[in-house]
Write an enzyme that holds these catalytic residues in place. Structure first.
Site, mmCIF file in Angstrom:
data_model
loop_
_atom_site.group_PDB
_atom_site.id
_atom_site.type_symbol
_atom_site.label_atom_id
_atom_site.label_comp_id
_atom_site.label_asym_id
_atom_site.label_seq_id
_atom_site.Cartn_x
_atom_site.Cartn_y
_atom_site.Cartn_z
ATOM 1 N N CYS A 152 0.848 -1.038 -0.049
ATOM 2 C CA CYS A 152 0.164 0.053 -0.134
ATOM 3 C C CYS A 152 0.994 1.135 0.040
ATOM 4 O O CYS A 152 2.021 1.293 -0.587
ATOM 5 C CB CYS A 152 -1.125 -0.028 1.213
ATOM 6 N N ARG A 178 -2.264 -0.589 5.390
ATOM 7 C CA ARG A 178 -3.581 -1.399 4.938
ATOM 8 C C ARG A 178 -3.036 -2.526 4.155
ATOM 9 O O ARG A 178 -3.849 -3.455 4.066
ATOM 10 C CB ARG A 178 -4.178 -0.394 3.637
#
Length: 121
Positions: free
Chosen positions: A82, A87
């Site tokens: 990410c 994330r």
């Protein structure tokens, strides 16, 4: 039903092993060996640049895992990244639970760029 609260280590016995974080150099070797590359950022972030040959599936959107199962081969390892590494942890956990072999790029695309590696823009 148990609910995990950060830090994740508090639930280690109940959750699968934490996906392996890899540094940029290790990620390059995985890419050279043909690993599948998955960018879990938003379309806006993707347009700012992505790692060559990556597929993009936004982890925060509904249906992330279903889309990943359609786009990726469960028999081949996946390198997930990410922006900065937050994330991707969420994505790697979901993928691992679904049977994928997953590697998480430590530091995300920021670390990749900082190491002087190219992005497709």
């Amino acid at each position: 039903l148990s609910i995990c609260v950060l830090p994740l280590t508090s639930c280690a016995a109940e959750s699968p092993a934490k996906p392996k974080q890899v540094k940029v150099e290790q990620a390059e070797k995985l890419i050279a060996d043909g690993v599948q590359i998955l960018d879990v950022r938003t379309p806006e972030e993707w347009r700012q640049g992505y790692i060559k040959d990556a597929k993009r599936i936004t982890v925060t959107e509904e249906g992330f895992l279903a889309k990943a199962k359609q786009e990726l081969d469960v028999k081949k390892p996946v390198l997930v990244y990410c922006r900065s590494g937050g994330r991707s942890v969420r994505a790697t956990q979901q993928l691992r639970e679904a049977g994928f072999t997953v590697h998480d790029l430590a530091g995300g695309v920021i670390a990749w760029e900082k190491a002087g590696k190219p992005l497709v823009k």
